[in-house]
Design a protein around this motif. Structure first.
Motif, mmCIF file in Angstrom:
data_model
loop_
_atom_site.group_PDB
_atom_site.id
_atom_site.type_symbol
_atom_site.label_atom_id
_atom_site.label_comp_id
_atom_site.label_asym_id
_atom_site.label_seq_id
_atom_site.Cartn_x
_atom_site.Cartn_y
_atom_site.Cartn_z
ATOM 1 N N GLN A 171 -8.664 -2.671 1.291
ATOM 2 C CA GLN A 171 -8.426 -1.241 1.106
ATOM 3 C C GLN A 171 -7.950 -0.953 -0.320
ATOM 4 O O GLN A 171 -8.372 0.024 -0.938
ATOM 5 C CB GLN A 171 -7.390 -0.748 2.117
ATOM 6 N N ARG A 172 -7.100 -1.809 -0.847
ATOM 7 C CA ARG A 172 -6.637 -1.626 -2.212
ATOM 8 C C ARG A 172 -7.747 -1.933 -3.212
ATOM 9 O O ARG A 172 -7.890 -1.241 -4.230
ATOM 10 C CB ARG A 172 -5.413 -2.507 -2.482
ATOM 11 N N SER A 177 0.828 -1.211 0.000
ATOM 12 C CA SER A 177 0.000 0.000 0.000
ATOM 13 C C SER A 177 0.860 1.258 0.000
ATOM 14 O O SER A 177 0.511 2.266 -0.616
ATOM 15 C CB SER A 177 -0.945 0.007 1.211
ATOM 16 N N GLN A 205 -9.918 0.852 -3.972
ATOM 17 C CA GLN A 205 -9.308 1.892 -4.794
ATOM 18 C C GLN A 205 -9.148 1.467 -6.251
ATOM 19 O O GLN A 205 -9.253 2.298 -7.153
ATOM 20 C CB GLN A 205 -7.945 2.271 -4.206
#
Length: 247
Positions: free
Chosen positions: A139-140, A82, A143
């Protein structure tokens, strides 16, 4: 021994080549660290555009499993990835991934963090986390999923399908096609073209695109930044050049 080769073909373009061909350029923790440092160094050196490539027939086979434990401690690897993808996405530099062969898992995450992805005719894209019994870093995923189609996301995440060059272009995973063996050349040319554009307007435009997808997006703030550009020296220079007669 360094796992990253850095070249500067022009004063404003730097090529970062992952040099772990024996491991299909799997992203080790040390390689991730070198890439993060190289991005920072490029900004310090006044570089305008980066090309990220892989040595040999593959871009990257993904995470280096030899550095993973198969338990909760692997969260640290997610955090390191990240930091790398965030460094690319938040950087004012324009970044281009030159993808040939396998672009898998964390390798795909790295490519998607770049502003553009040149895919050779032999490029193959996959995100096979489900095969490994896990969900890719949520979380990635939050995105990167908006960057390509829903159908492609379902294929990549639920079926661990592989997308070829044609499918990747149609889904938005890749942005530019190239013939076999030509991805690096095209990516470097694209980076050179980007580096010739006015830097302040380019940095502002990149930041706008990223901010547009955030819940706190405020159009009035960007109108104010546009007003600043209208009166900038950079804009006056660009306007003067545009007025010159074409020969």
């Amino acid at each position: 021994m360094s796992e990253l080769v850095m070249q500067t073909p022009t004063p404003e373009v730097r090529v970062l080549t992952m040099a772990r061909s024996a491991r299909r350029n799997a992203l080790s923790r040390s390689l991730i660290s070198e890439l993060c440092h190289a991005i920072q160094q490029a900004e310090t050196d006044g570089i305008r555009a980066l090309v990220v490539a892989g040595e040999g027939p593959s871009f990257s086979a993904g995470a280096d499993f030899s550095g993973l434990e198969g338990d909760g401690s692997d969260q640290d690897y997610d955090d390191e990835m990240s930091r790398l993808t965030g460094a690319l996405e938040e950087s004012p530099l324009i970044s281009v991934a030159a993808v040939q062969g396998a672009c898998i898992g964390a390798g795909l995450d790295l490519a998607l963090a770049c502003d553009f992805r040149v895919a050779a005719s032999d490029a193959v894209f996959a995100l096979p986390a489900v095969k490994m019994g896990i969900l890719y870093n949520p979380q990635r995923l939050a995105q990167i999923l908006p960057k390509f189609s829903h159908a492609a996301a379902m294929r990549l995440l639920l079926l661990a399908d592989k997308l070829d060059q044609t499918e990747a272009l149609a889904a938005g995973v890749a942005t530019h096609p190239a013939q076999s063996g030509q991805a690096l050349t095209m990516a470097t040319d694209l980076a050179s073209r980007a580096a010739r554009l006015p830097p302040l307007a380019q940095r502002t435009s990149k930041a706008f695109v990223k901010a547009f997808h955030r819940p706190d997006f405020a159009a009035e703030d960007w109108q104010a930044r546009r007003t600043e550009l209208l009166t900038s020296d950079e804009r006056r220079t660009a306007l003067r050049l545009a007025r010159k007669p074409k020969t």
